[in-house]
Design an enzyme around this catalytic site. Sequence first.
Site, short mmCIF file in Angstrom:
data_model
loop_
_atom_site.label_atom_id
_atom_site.label_comp_id
_atom_site.label_asym_id
_atom_site.label_seq_id
_atom_site.Cartn_x
_atom_site.Cartn_y
_atom_site.Cartn_z
N ARG A 117 0.81 -1.24 0.00
CA ARG A 117 0.00 0.00 0.00
C ARG A 117 0.83 1.27 0.00
O ARG A 117 0.35 2.35 0.33
CB ARG A 117 -0.98 0.02 1.17
CG ARG A 117 -1.95 -1.12 1.14
CD ARG A 117 -3.22 -0.80 1.90
NE ARG A 117 -4.14 -1.92 1.81
CZ ARG A 117 -4.16 -2.94 2.66
NH1 ARG A 117 -3.34 -2.96 3.69
NH2 ARG A 117 -5.00 -3.91 2.48
N LYS A 139 3.90 11.54 -11.12
CA LYS A 139 3.01 10.69 -11.93
C LYS A 139 3.67 9.32 -12.09
O LYS A 139 4.83 9.25 -12.49
CB LYS A 139 2.79 11.30 -13.31
CG LYS A 139 1.77 12.43 -13.31
CD LYS A 139 1.44 12.83 -14.73
CE LYS A 139 0.41 13.94 -14.77
NZ LYS A 139 0.15 14.42 -16.14
N GLU A 181 11.00 18.21 -24.98
CA GLU A 181 10.27 18.55 -23.74
C GLU A 181 10.80 19.87 -23.17
O GLU A 181 10.08 20.61 -22.52
CB GLU A 181 10.38 17.43 -22.70
CG GLU A 181 9.59 16.16 -23.03
CD GLU A 181 8.09 16.25 -22.73
OE1 GLU A 181 7.59 17.28 -22.25
OE2 GLU A 181 7.40 15.24 -23.01
N LYS A 223 8.83 22.90 -14.01
CA LYS A 223 8.00 21.74 -13.64
C LYS A 223 7.70 21.78 -12.14
O LYS A 223 6.57 21.52 -11.71
CB LYS A 223 8.71 20.45 -14.03
CG LYS A 223 7.89 19.23 -13.67
CD LYS A 223 7.44 18.41 -14.83
CE LYS A 223 6.36 17.44 -14.40
NZ LYS A 223 6.30 16.26 -15.20
N GLU A 233 -3.28 17.92 -11.57
CA GLU A 233 -3.64 18.34 -12.93
C GLU A 233 -5.10 18.76 -13.07
O GLU A 233 -5.79 18.42 -14.02
CB GLU A 233 -3.33 17.19 -13.91
CG GLU A 233 -3.14 17.69 -15.33
CD GLU A 233 -2.72 16.60 -16.29
OE1 GLU A 233 -1.75 15.89 -15.98
OE2 GLU A 233 -3.36 16.47 -17.34
N ARG A 237 -1.45 22.47 -14.18
CA ARG A 237 -0.57 21.40 -14.65
C ARG A 237 -0.89 20.96 -16.07
O ARG A 237 -0.06 20.38 -16.77
CB ARG A 237 -0.61 20.19 -13.67
CG ARG A 237 0.46 19.15 -14.00
CD ARG A 237 0.68 18.16 -12.88
NE ARG A 237 1.67 17.17 -13.26
CZ ARG A 237 2.26 16.31 -12.44
NH1 ARG A 237 1.94 16.31 -11.16
NH2 ARG A 237 3.15 15.44 -12.88
N ASN A 241 0.93 19.63 -20.85
CA ASN A 241 0.51 18.76 -21.96
C ASN A 241 0.58 19.45 -23.31
O ASN A 241 0.07 18.92 -24.31
CB ASN A 241 -0.91 18.26 -21.70
CG ASN A 241 -0.95 17.33 -20.50
OD1 ASN A 241 -0.02 16.56 -20.27
ND2 ASN A 241 -1.99 17.45 -19.70
N HIS A 244 1.08 17.39 -26.38
CA HIS A 244 0.86 15.98 -26.04
C HIS A 244 -0.46 15.44 -26.60
O HIS A 244 -0.56 14.25 -26.86
CB HIS A 244 0.89 15.78 -24.53
CG HIS A 244 2.28 15.85 -23.96
ND1 HIS A 244 3.09 16.95 -24.11
CD2 HIS A 244 3.02 14.96 -23.25
CE1 HIS A 244 4.26 16.72 -23.51
NE2 HIS A 244 4.24 15.52 -23.00
N HIS A 248 0.06 12.26 -28.54
CA HIS A 248 -0.40 10.93 -28.09
C HIS A 248 -1.14 10.23 -29.21
O HIS A 248 -1.03 9.01 -29.37
CB HIS A 248 -1.34 11.07 -26.88
CG HIS A 248 -0.60 11.33 -25.59
ND1 HIS A 248 -1.21 11.86 -24.49
CD2 HIS A 248 0.70 11.14 -25.25
CE1 HIS A 248 -0.31 11.98 -23.51
NE2 HIS A 248 0.84 11.56 -23.95
N HIS A 261 8.53 9.20 -27.59
CA HIS A 261 7.52 10.11 -27.03
C HIS A 261 7.84 11.58 -27.34
O HIS A 261 6.98 12.34 -27.79
CB HIS A 261 7.42 9.88 -25.53
CG HIS A 261 6.52 10.84 -24.84
ND1 HIS A 261 5.16 10.87 -25.06
CD2 HIS A 261 6.78 11.85 -23.96
CE1 HIS A 261 4.62 11.85 -24.34
NE2 HIS A 261 5.59 12.46 -23.67
N1 GLY Z 1 4.22 14.98 -18.14
C1 GLY Z 1 3.28 15.92 -17.76
C2 GLY Z 1 3.07 16.04 -16.30
O1 GLY Z 1 3.89 15.56 -15.53
O2 GLY Z 1 2.09 16.56 -15.88
#
Ligand code: GLY
Length: 357
Positions: A117, A139, A181, A223, A233, A237, A241, A244, A248, A261
């Site tokens: 957990r 993430k 990026e 970041k 997000e 946040r 993207n 993206h 994607h 990517h």
């Molecule tokens: N890769 C985008 C973020 O971490 O929100």
Amino acid sequence: MPSFRVETAPRSYDAVVERGVIARAAQFLPPRAGKAFVVTTSDVWRLHGPRLSAALDSRAYEVLLFPGGESHKRMGEVETMAERMVELGADRSSLVIAFGGGIVNDLGGFLAAVFMRGIPVLQIPTTLLAQVDAAVGGKTGANLVSGKNLVGSFHQPLAVLIDPEVLATLPEREYRAGLYEIVKCGIIRSERLFAVLSTRQSGVMGQAPEIVDDIIAESVRIKAEVVSADEKEGDLRRILNFGHTIGHALEAETGYTRFLHGEAVAFGMNAATHLARRVGLLPEPECARILECVRLYGPIPSLAGIEAPNLVARLRSDKKTIQGKVHFVLPERVGVVRIESGIGEGDVLAATQAALA
Ligand code: GLY
């Protein structure tokens, strides 16, 4: 060397940008923690393992080798590693060190998030893309057959150790994929970063230490600031993207094998820039500056045979599409973007076609 504080409700931690910081890894582990489990790939362990193992000399640790690659970023691998941890004596005092590129950072972080957990994770990214994006911000996740990162969790690390020295062994294509990026960070939030990328291309490509360390640090600063303002997000946040959404779609359309990517993000940034111009948000000179900066770090693999309508159709099933609404991050000028959700499909199609041309 700089260190940037990421402040979130579950945990506040440093993202440290420092040459040789891997040698200090043990300093970032809680003194009374149990056994550490290093999740890595055989390539990374062969190239950089000796430095980490020297740093962990006084600590009990085990290495969990993971095959790597998007096709192995699956729940099954998490279960295999978790079983192995139990066999090797893991308990609630154990922790994970995710040592590798973005896939290792995501999957290792997810393993830590769900093992008993939740146990701590230290992120040590070894690709440029992971250093400036994947490893910072908590993430974690795995892929489903239905799509990328469709299972996962926010699990903030103990710290993120970013050592630009490891980039010397990175293949040029992967280095360029990471640079996209960084280009993204410039476009969304830093005119200064964008200017460095636009004017110092040979230093960037030649990995001149003062330039590389600066562009990494500025990206990590951005970041850290964005994640600290909006961990989950819900709002700010989403600007991370940029590029993206359509990126994607390109990755999915080509089976996650043709484009890295970062390369797909480069295509997505081109498409979003055309879109911003088309809907009247972005003046032509700014549009040209952005497209030129993305071009400087190309080329990306051939786009031959890819049909704009197929990409647009894929946007509807992207995980960022909420209640049928596609959210686009669109530039208004270098350093400033906004989120738009009411864009007509005709404009998206035309912008995608322009990026494919
Ligand atoms: N890769 C985008 C973020 O971490 O929100």
